[in-house]
Design an enzyme around this catalytic site. Structure first.
Site, PDB file in Angstrom:
ATOM      1  N   CYS A  42      -0.332   5.194   5.366  1.00  0.00           N
ATOM      2  CA  CYS A  42      -1.282   5.669   6.373  1.00  0.00           C
ATOM      3  C   CYS A  42      -0.507   6.154   7.596  1.00  0.00           C
ATOM      4  O   CYS A  42       0.161   5.369   8.273  1.00  0.00           O
ATOM      5  CB  CYS A  42      -2.250   4.527   6.697  1.00  0.00           C
ATOM      6  N   CYS A  45      -0.925   4.375  10.746  1.00  0.00           N
ATOM      7  CA  CYS A  45      -0.260   3.062  10.807  1.00  0.00           C
ATOM      8  C   CYS A  45       1.217   3.234  11.154  1.00  0.00           C
ATOM      9  O   CYS A  45       1.789   2.437  11.901  1.00  0.00           O
ATOM     10  CB  CYS A  45      -0.380   2.336   9.471  1.00  0.00           C
TER      11      CYS A  45
END
Ligand code: FAD
Length: 483
Positions: A42, A45
């Site tokens: 991600c 992230c």
């Protein structure tokens, strides 16, 4: 799988948890935990990791009260545990109180703007919400004391320093300093509110926040701190004579077992499409991303049905049981992989639908030029674990997906939007240096796609369409792992 390493046990102040340690760490713990469930694929992230590391470092001294941890849901061995904790989107933040006996998935912890300071303040709010019985024993009271308490502290000094932070109602400085000083002995830190102006005047406290200090010998007065900031107060108090750091008997940090998963780079042909990537992507999509949802019903279920119908009818991809990236390898394990394969899968679907429109006969989608795009759109919006990505994609779809009137236009629409995403993400921390985000296909991959019009690089969209149909067409699929 590819061991993701956004956080390193030992190097970062972040506690790195995994399937083996998360339950033991958070259950019946003498401290509270703030756990970030993330996914190493991600991009958001990856971009947030420096903030999380900085937060953990910033509150390192609070560890006897609350710990900052991270768990990577993209690691195969953690899939099961992320499902058990009901993690659907990344990153998800959960707070676990001290002394939770039964299994709990934790309390949702929203750090909406996710600035370090906001997260730190929210941690304090959560700590203050502990009922007395479940307050971490090493966490001092964070509630303000009254003027009468201040006076009795002055009268009954006990040979330790007592620091009293006077502050306004909305200030967090006092609580931060209380927590910062947890591992230090020979000092007690309290906070008091500044409501009683006459009382402050009597003590000679001119403004707030201020630190009033009672010395071990009983004398007392305003601490002389250059700036009324948390770091100034904390460091002043930590460096008082005879104030020392205790050797706390903290439980061992879960040590990172040496992961033997060394990623070996394999050369591959960038002009080819590898079955392994598409299959691994589909495997991840079905067995991990969807499996995270315990039950599907209604609109969610329809979204899945439509996506699977489209994928099964036109892709001819078979499910594998393991993940192996070839054309989607990253130069580091946390880069590329799943999201790369998802794009490739989506492009393959639009190209196949344009090449074989009859594949959608008897599905209810026949003759609908947007069928594939709409199925992708709804999948991404409903299930894609990267919530940010899903929202951006939905925004682009809302703007212009309606203009798609033929299957060829669907192929070009997805190509254009993908380039728009590349453009937005260029220079982001999640960019793989081996795969810079540039307009694609590059001139070396498709010379005919590029033209110069009045000296400006421009697309020849007819050629791009031809190229996409070749690149994502079944004849370009390679089943082996080398070029
Ligand atoms: P990718 O962009 O994943 O592309 C994979 C491969 O597709 C490339 O290697 C190339 O061979 C080919 N390709 C590249 N461009 C095109 C094109 N225009 N048309 C056709 N093929 C192309 N990450 C974020 O951080 N923020 C986001 O908002 C975000 N949104 C996303 C939305 C969706 C729907 C998806 C699937 C992913 C999103 N991502 C987002 C992830 C991000 O786009 C990349 O997938 C990730 O950074 C990995 O990049 P990559 O280098 O593997 O190339």
């Amino acid at each position: 799988g590819g061991a993701a390493r956004l956080y390193r046990a030992g190097e970062d102040a972040v506690w790195v948890l995994d399937s083996g340690s998360v339950r033991g760490a958070t259950a019946n713990s003498s401290t509270a935990w703030l756990v970030q469930f993330y996914s190493s694929w991600c991009g958001h992230c990856i971009g947030y990791a420096p903030t999380w590391r900085a937060l953990a470092g910033d509150v390192r001294d609070w560890a006897a009260a609350v710990r900052v941890a991270a768990l990577d849901c993209a690691e195969e061995k953690n899939h099961e545990v992320c499902r058990a904790y009901d993690i659907h989107f990344y990153p998800t933040f959960r707070y676990f109180k001290a002394f939770t006996k039964d299994f709990t998935t934790g309390e949702n912890f929203k750090g909406p703007d996710r600035e370090l300071q906001t997260v730190r303040h929210t941690m304090i709010d959560f700590l203050q919400n502990h009922t007395d019985r479940r307050r971490p024993p090493a966490c001092p009271s964070l509630d303000p004391i009254r003027p009468s308490d201040v006076l009795s502290l002055i009268d009954n000094h006990d040979g330790r320093y007592v620091a009293i932070l006077f502050e306004s109602n909305s200030s967090y400085v006092g609580r931060e300093v209380i927590l910062d000083l947890i591992p230090y002995e020979n000092i007690v830190v309290k906070r008091a509110l500044s409501a009683d102006k006459a009382f402050l005047d009597k003590l000679g406290v001119p403004s707030v926040p201020s630190c009033y200090l009672i010395y071990p010998n009983g004398s007392h007065g305003l601490a002389n701190v250059a700036k009324p900031l948390r770091s100034f107060f904390s460091s002043y108090l930590k460096s008082l004579p005879d104030v020392r750091k205790k050797s706390l008997s903290l439980p061992e940090k879960p040590s990172e077992e040496e992961n033997s998963e060394i990623v070996v780079w394999r050369e591959f042909d960038r002009s080819k499409l590898y079955t392994a990537d598409l299959e691994s992507g589909l495997h991840y999509l079905l067995r991990v991303e969807l499996a995270a949802h315990k039950a599907l019903a209604g609109a969610e279920l329809n979204t899945l049905k439509d996506f699977v119908t489209v994928a099964a009818k036109i892709s001819g991809i078979f499910l594998t049981s393991h993940i192996k990236w070839v054309g989607c390898q990253g130069s580091r394990p946390e880069l590329r992989g799943y999201t790369c394969s998802l794009w490739k899968l989506f492009h393959t679907l639009t190209v196949e639908a344009a090449a074989h429109p009859e594949a959608l006969d008897d599905t209810g989608f026949e003759g609908d030029p947007q069928a594939v795009l709409q199925a992708i759109r709804r999948y991404v919006h409903t299930f894609f674990g990267c919530k940010e990505c899903g929202e951006h994609f939905e925004e682009m779809a809302r703007e212009s997906m309606d203009s798609v009137k033929t299957p060829d236009q669907a192929v070009l629409w997805l190509w254009k939007k993908h380039n728009q995403v590349n453009n937005r993400l260029a220079g982001h921390l999640s960019e793989d240096p081996k795969f810079p985000k540039v307009p694609w296909p590059t001139p070396d991959l498709c010379p005919a796609c590029h033209e110069e019009i009045k000296g400006l690089d421009s697309w020849n969209e007819g050629q791009v369409l031809l190229f996409l149909k070749g690149h994502y067409g079944s004849s370009n699929l390679v089943d082996t792992y080398s070029a």
